[in-house]
Structures are given as structure tokens and as C-alpha cells.
Design a protein around this motif. Structure first.
Motif, PDB file in Angstrom:
ATOM      1  N   GLU A 218       0.799  -1.290   0.000  1.00  0.00           N
ATOM      2  CA  GLU A 218      -0.143   0.014  -0.100  1.00  0.00           C
ATOM      3  C   GLU A 218       0.853   1.357  -0.134  1.00  0.00           C
ATOM      4  N   ALA A 219       1.872   1.042   0.853  1.00  0.00           N
ATOM      5  CA  ALA A 219       2.777   2.518   0.928  1.00  0.00           C
ATOM      6  C   ALA A 219       3.446   2.728  -0.309  1.00  0.00           C
ATOM      7  N   ILE A 220       3.907   1.831  -0.914  1.00  0.00           N
ATOM      8  CA  ILE A 220       4.565   1.772  -2.130  1.00  0.00           C
ATOM      9  C   ILE A 220       3.715   2.613  -3.249  1.00  0.00           C
ATOM     10  N   LEU A 221       2.458   1.849  -3.232  1.00  0.00           N
ATOM     11  CA  LEU A 221       1.644   2.466  -4.370  1.00  0.00           C
ATOM     12  C   LEU A 221       1.218   3.903  -4.035  1.00  0.00           C
ATOM     13  N   THR A 222       0.848   4.182  -2.562  1.00  0.00           N
ATOM     14  CA  THR A 222       0.644   5.588  -2.173  1.00  0.00           C
ATOM     15  C   THR A 222       1.737   6.499  -2.927  1.00  0.00           C
ATOM     16  N   ARG A 223       2.868   6.212  -2.509  1.00  0.00           N
ATOM     17  CA  ARG A 223       3.964   7.068  -2.986  1.00  0.00           C
ATOM     18  C   ARG A 223       4.200   7.142  -4.505  1.00  0.00           C
ATOM     19  N   ILE A 224       4.077   6.017  -5.086  1.00  0.00           N
ATOM     20  CA  ILE A 224       3.959   6.150  -6.639  1.00  0.00           C
ATOM     21  C   ILE A 224       2.801   7.117  -6.952  1.00  0.00           C
ATOM     22  N   ILE A 225       1.593   6.967  -6.506  1.00  0.00           N
ATOM     23  CA  ILE A 225       0.481   8.056  -7.150  1.00  0.00           C
ATOM     24  C   ILE A 225       0.987   9.309  -6.714  1.00  0.00           C
ATOM     25  N   ALA A 226       1.207   9.616  -5.426  1.00  0.00           N
ATOM     26  CA  ALA A 226       1.697  11.170  -5.129  1.00  0.00           C
ATOM     27  C   ALA A 226       2.793  11.816  -5.836  1.00  0.00           C
ATOM     28  N   ASP A 252     -13.286  14.794 -14.290  1.00  0.00           N
ATOM     29  CA  ASP A 252     -14.759  14.018 -13.969  1.00  0.00           C
ATOM     30  C   ASP A 252     -14.395  13.118 -12.779  1.00  0.00           C
ATOM     31  N   PRO A 253     -14.717  13.658 -11.402  1.00  0.00           N
ATOM     32  CA  PRO A 253     -14.570  12.975 -10.336  1.00  0.00           C
ATOM     33  C   PRO A 253     -15.320  11.637 -10.249  1.00  0.00           C
ATOM     34  N   GLU A 254     -16.400  11.606 -10.715  1.00  0.00           N
ATOM     35  CA  GLU A 254     -17.121  10.450 -11.044  1.00  0.00           C
ATOM     36  C   GLU A 254     -16.852   9.328 -11.751  1.00  0.00           C
ATOM     37  N   HIS A 255     -15.893   9.527 -12.608  1.00  0.00           N
ATOM     38  CA  HIS A 255     -15.415   8.424 -13.409  1.00  0.00           C
ATOM     39  C   HIS A 255     -14.942   7.341 -12.930  1.00  0.00           C
ATOM     40  N   PHE A 256     -14.243   7.295 -11.917  1.00  0.00           N
ATOM     41  CA  PHE A 256     -13.252   6.294 -11.309  1.00  0.00           C
ATOM     42  C   PHE A 256     -13.420   6.752  -9.725  1.00  0.00           C
ATOM     43  N   THR A 257     -13.716   5.878  -8.674  1.00  0.00           N
ATOM     44  CA  THR A 257     -13.632   6.307  -7.239  1.00  0.00           C
ATOM     45  C   THR A 257     -12.072   6.152  -6.965  1.00  0.00           C
ATOM     46  N   PRO A 258     -11.720   6.857  -6.009  1.00  0.00           N
ATOM     47  CA  PRO A 258     -10.110   6.513  -5.707  1.00  0.00           C
ATOM     48  C   PRO A 258     -10.101   5.280  -5.393  1.00  0.00           C
ATOM     49  N   GLU A 259     -10.934   4.300  -4.657  1.00  0.00           N
ATOM     50  CA  GLU A 259     -10.819   3.066  -4.273  1.00  0.00           C
ATOM     51  C   GLU A 259     -10.583   2.128  -5.398  1.00  0.00           C
ATOM     52  N   GLU A 260     -11.628   2.615  -6.434  1.00  0.00           N
ATOM     53  CA  GLU A 260     -11.355   1.658  -7.652  1.00  0.00           C
ATOM     54  C   GLU A 260     -10.234   1.618  -8.549  1.00  0.00           C
ATOM     55  N   LEU A 265      -4.697  -0.114  -9.844  1.00  0.00           N
ATOM     56  CA  LEU A 265      -3.375   0.022  -9.866  1.00  0.00           C
ATOM     57  C   LEU A 265      -2.494  -1.061  -9.266  1.00  0.00           C
ATOM     58  N   MET A 266      -3.081  -1.165  -8.018  1.00  0.00           N
ATOM     59  CA  MET A 266      -2.563  -2.617  -7.417  1.00  0.00           C
ATOM     60  C   MET A 266      -2.210  -3.783  -8.166  1.00  0.00           C
ATOM     61  N   THR A 267      -3.429  -4.090  -8.847  1.00  0.00           N
ATOM     62  CA  THR A 267      -3.389  -5.080  -9.686  1.00  0.00           C
ATOM     63  C   THR A 267      -2.344  -4.878 -10.657  1.00  0.00           C
ATOM     64  N   MET A 268      -2.162  -3.634 -11.505  1.00  0.00           N
ATOM     65  CA  MET A 268      -1.340  -3.532 -12.334  1.00  0.00           C
ATOM     66  C   MET A 268       0.241  -4.113 -11.906  1.00  0.00           C
ATOM     67  N   LEU A 269       0.327  -3.293 -10.675  1.00  0.00           N
ATOM     68  CA  LEU A 269       1.614  -3.543  -9.954  1.00  0.00           C
ATOM     69  C   LEU A 269       1.962  -5.063  -9.530  1.00  0.00           C
ATOM     70  N   ILE A 270       1.019  -5.724  -9.421  1.00  0.00           N
ATOM     71  CA  ILE A 270       1.241  -7.095  -8.874  1.00  0.00           C
ATOM     72  C   ILE A 270       1.301  -8.033 -10.332  1.00  0.00           C
ATOM     73  N   ALA A 271       0.493  -7.778 -11.074  1.00  0.00           N
ATOM     74  CA  ALA A 271       0.463  -8.556 -12.594  1.00  0.00           C
ATOM     75  C   ALA A 271       1.509  -8.221 -13.454  1.00  0.00           C
TER      76      ALA A 271
END
Ligand code: HEM
Length: 458
Positions: A218-226, A252-260, A265-271
Motif C-alpha cells: 500500500e505504501a509503495i502504491l501511495t508513494r507512486i500515486i503522490a 470528471d471525479p465520478e469517472h473512477f472512485t479513488p478506491e477503484e 493500480l495495485m492489480t497492475m503493479l502485482i500482475a
């Protein structure tokens, strides 16, 4: 009941269908106790469909390519990713790998543009650059010092993934990312195959370690996004997946929730880098063990004017691409896929009930002598006129098949071929560890010992 299980069968089973044979306790337990599930997948691979269940729930191993085609391609709506696969949710949330139904369709549509031909062409120079970095490092090593393929290629594929899909540069803060992902996948397999797994909420030592690794991911992904968000302001048209998604959310903030977005992104990082690193490690290991093939591959890449950095040059590298695909045939990553039946139906002539769990044994299909002559021999020439969409029909399931096939398959083939071309142009490869080295199952088909090579500059 699993959310994707349907109560009313749209395809009712017939009376003539039979229950698949059951693997006897005596046959299934020795491989289970060998602590390597790969031996079980190999052991029970001689019949098309076999029941493995002994403790109440119904679990089947599917070994036949025609039946597998039904599950993945022709009748894929009868199946969902299933309960075993959903254990990944602790790490990836509701990402593409485990999603089903409308949510999967919608998210796949959102992710597809990042794998379009134009974007892949744009990623190729960064992939080539990460490959060149590796070659330069290898060329400077003292001659007696072997390289550990999995370690080096995990870093290289991570560098390329961060640059291409996430739009950030690798630095030492990401150095432990591959280890974290590897440990998480290992833990998932152990949790998936253990007879009794304490719920994640129980404060056992294993659960604590597992949660610690999830927090690190989680921390790695948070850093990447920031980091990416900070650099985005000056860009008009970001090419990377993360940059595009952040920009879409601004508009368009409705496009994708932050959780989605986090889950995908985590899926792409892992896969997106672990499987590729292991596949490329096996490819280079096989090439290093076969001097004649190595020479022919080198002739192919030497015929180019320079080390390639453009996806269009892949057409000139059929043997190189073939070597990569052949490693995926011999060592499929992953060697099994998982599905649950959504309702009662017949699979071939076998009776399947809603909720039955299926292990699709890719390894059995890839090693079947009726489909692949001399199946255990590494032959990069098996794939004339490579067309990824035709591979499935040719019984190559290295990227899965049907609508749920790998979204990153072209990405992987481009990066894999570029990396092989760069290493073959820059170095001579020799095995530094005595072979053979057998694979073992850790979610992927990982080597049971380090794959060590001596690399000599040329
Ligand atoms: C050698 C490299 C790779 C191999 C062998 C591989 C293999 C696979 C396989 C077999 C599946 C199907 C899973 C199933 O049916 O249950 C899959 C799905 C997937 N792969 Fe890959 N993959 C590779 C590289 C990548 C890359 C580079 C990415 C992303 C950058 C990626 C992202 C995904 C995603 C998101 C899915 C789920 C697709 C969906 O269900 O819509 N993979 N991969």
C-alpha cells in the motif's frame, strides 16, 4: 453464495453426463505433503477432469485442452473467477484479476486504451532503456561474479513498469517492491492451499507478517500515486495509465472512485512485472544452456542496425519472440487458472454443479505430447508468424484465453523481446549454476534454486 453464482441454470445438465473420477487419497496426499503443489498438478494430469476434493468442498482439476477451451472461450459465461481467486482481494481489492460481471467489463474498458498499439509504441523506448541499463550493469561486473536472473530481471521489469504505466522513475525507495510482491504471492498460495487458514483478523504471527507486507505494498502504491500527481500539472497529454486516470479524475471525479483506481493500480503493479520477470529469467536460462540457439538468436539481433527501441522492429525478431513464448509454454506463469461454476451444467460429458471449483491445469496442456511434439524440449522455432490471438487456438495458454485473457500480453511480448535483444547484443551468457533446475509452485512457476548466469561483455 458467491455473488456470481446463478440460481437458475440457463444450460441444464443432461442425464447422460457423469461425475468426474476422484483421485484416490493415496495418490493425492503424497504430492500434497511434498509441499509443492506443482507435483500434484503434474501427478493428476493424465485424465481430462479429475476430482481432488476430500474434505467436503468440490474441487476439480481440468487437464484437457478442449474442455479448457470451453471454460475460457466458448462457454466462459458459465464461470466466474471464484473463491480461491478472491483471496487475492486482500491485496488487490476488487481489481481486474478477480472481478466479474459488469464491474469487470467496465474496468477492462477503462484499462484497455493503456494497451493500445499507439500507447505500446510509446512505451517501447522506456522498455528498451531499462533493458540497456541492465546490460550496462552486467557488462561492468567482474567476470567471476554471477548474476541472479530473478533478482535482476525483477528490478528491470519494475523499472519499465513504473516508467511506462505509472509515469514515475525508479529510485531506491522502490527497491523492496519486488520482494514485497513475491512474499505476498507466496503467502497467498500458502493460505490458498492450507487445509485450515485462520481468518486474517486473528492475531497469529503469520497473519501479522502478511498484513505487514500488504501495508508495505500500500505504501509503495501511495508513494507512486503522490509522485505522479505532483509531476502531472505540466503535462497536456500523459501517455501512462496512471497519468491518464488522474487526468480523467480531475475532469470528471465520478469517472473512477479513488478506491477503484487504487485496486486497479495495485492489480497492475502485482500482475505487471513479477510474471514477466520470472518468464524472462527462464527464457535467458534456457538460452544460456543452449549455445546453438544462443548463436542463432544473436545472428537475428545482430542483423538489426542497433539495439532495438521501437516496437515495429519486433517483426524482424521472430526467433527472439519465439524463445520468449517457448519459455511461457514450458514454464507457464501461472501454471494454473482458477474458476468457479456459476450454475449446474455439463462440461464435455461431465456433470458440474453450481459452486464447483475448477483448477485449469495449463501445465498439462503445454506439456501434452499430442499437442506439442517433444514437449519438454525448448524449441523457439515452434511459433512461425506469431499472432498472439491465434496462440490460444494453438493450445498455448501462457496468457490465458478468451475475454479474460491477459490485458498486458502485447506489453509483455514487446518488453520481453526488447530485453532479450539487448542482452543478446551486449553479452555472452553461460550458466553458472549446475542444471537442471526444477520449477516449484509459488503462485507462479519459480525456480527451486537461483538461476545464476555468468555474463561476458561482447
Ligand atoms: C509474461 C508476462 C505475463 C504473463 C505470463 C501473464 C499471464 C496472465 C494470464 C494467464 C492471465 C489470465 C488470468 C485468468 O484467466 O485467470 C492474465 C491476466 C491479467 N494480466 Fe497478465 N501476464 C503477463 C503480463 C502482464 C502485464 C505486463 C500486465 C500489465 C501491465 C498484466 C496484467 C494482467 C491483468 C490486469 C489481468 C486480468 C485481465 C482480466 O481479467 O481482464 N499481465 N495474465
Amino acid at each position: 453464495m458467491h455473488p456470481q453464482l446463478a440460481t437458475s441454470p440457463s444450460n441444464p445438465p443432461t442425464d447422460s453426463a457423469v461425475l468426474p473420477p476422484k483421485l484416490s487419497v493415496f495418490k493425492s496426499f503424497p504430492p500434497l505433503f511434498s509441499k509443492d503443489l506443482l507435483t500434484l498438478f503434474e501427478h493428476a494430469s493424465k485424465v481430462p477432469l479429475v476430482r481432488l476434493d476430500h474434505i467436503g468442498f468440490r474441487l476439480f482439476q481440468l487437464n484437457d485442452s478442449a474442455l479448457m477451451r470451453e471454460v475460457l472461450l466458448d462457454k466462459d459465461r458459465r464461470y466466474c473467477k471464484g473463491r480461491l481467486m478472491r483471496r487475492l482481494a486482500a491485496v488487490t481489492g476488487e481489481g481486474l484479476l478477480i472481478n466479474d460481471g459488469e464491474r469487470w467489463k467496465q474496468h477492462r474498458r477503462l484499462a484497455n486504451p493503456s494497451m493500445s498499439g499507439r500507447r505500446l509504441a510509446g512505451y517501447a523506448p522506456a522498455m528498451a532503456e531499462s533493458a540497456q541499463l541492465l546490460v550496462e550493469r552486467w557488462r561492468k561486473l567482474p567476470s567471476a561474479q554471477p548474476v541472479d536472473l530473478i533478482e535482476d530481471l525483477s528490478r528491470t521489469t519494475l523499472i519499465a513498469l513504473l516508467r511506462t504505466l505509472f509515469g514515475v522513475d525508479y529510485d531506491s525507495r522502490y527497491a523492496h517492491a519486488s520482494e514485497v510482491i513475491h512474499t505476498l504471492l507466496n503467502a497467498l498460495v500458502q493460505r490458498g492451499s492450507a487445509l485450515l487458514t485462520p481468518p486474517l483478523s486473528w492475531p497469529t504471527a503469520t497473519n501479522r507478517r502478511y498484513k505487514q507486507k500488504i501495508a508495505e505494498a500500500e505504501a509503495i502504491l501511495t508513494r507512486i500515486i503522490a509522485t505522479r500527481r505532483a509531476g502531472l500539472a505540466e503535462e497536456d497529454d500523459p501517455i501512462d495509465l496512471l497519468g491518464q486516470w488522474l487526468r480523467q479524475r480531475e475532469q470528471d471525479p465520478e469517472h473512477f472512485t479513488p478506491e477503484e483506481m487504487r485496486d486497479e493500480l495495485m492489480t497492475m503493479l502485482i500482475a505487471g512485472h513479477h510474471s514477466l520477470a520470472i518468464a524472462l529469467s527462464w527464457t535467458l536460462w534456457e538460452i544460456a544452456g543452449n549455445p546453438d540457439l544462443q548463436q542463432r538468436l544473436r545472428d537475428e539481433v545482430d542483423a538489426l542496425d542497433a539495439a532495438p527501441s521501437d516496437a515495429s522492429e519486433l517483426a524482424k525478431l521472430p526467433l527472439t519472440q519465439g524463445a520468449f513464448l517457448e519459455a511461457l509454454r514450458l514454464y507457464p506463469q501461472p501454471p494454473i487458472l482458477l474458476r468457479d461454476a456459476r450454475f449446474d451444467h455439463d462440461l464435455g460429458n461431465y456433470r458440474i454443479r453450481a459452486g464447483d471449483q475448477l483448477i485449469l491445469n495449463i501445465l498439462a496442456v503445454h506439456h501434452d505430447p499430442r499437442l506439442w511434439p517433444d514437449p519438454l524440449r525448448f524449441q523457439a522455432e515452434r511459433y512461425p508468424g506469431i499472432n498472439l490471438d491465434h496462440l490460444m487456438r494453438a493450445h498455448h495458454l501462457g496468457f490465458g484465453g478468451g475475454p479474460r485473457s491477459c490485458i498486458g500480453r502485447r506489453f509483455a511480448l514487446i518488453e520481453g523481446s526488447l530485453l532479450l535483444a539487448h542482452t543478446l547484443r551486449g553479452c555472452l551468457l553461460d550458466r553458472a549454476a549446475p542444471g537442471p533446475i526444477h520449477p516449484r509452485f509459488a503462485g507462479m512457476m519459480v525456480p527451486s534454486k537461483p538461476l545464476l548466469l555468468h555474463v561476458t561483455p561482447r
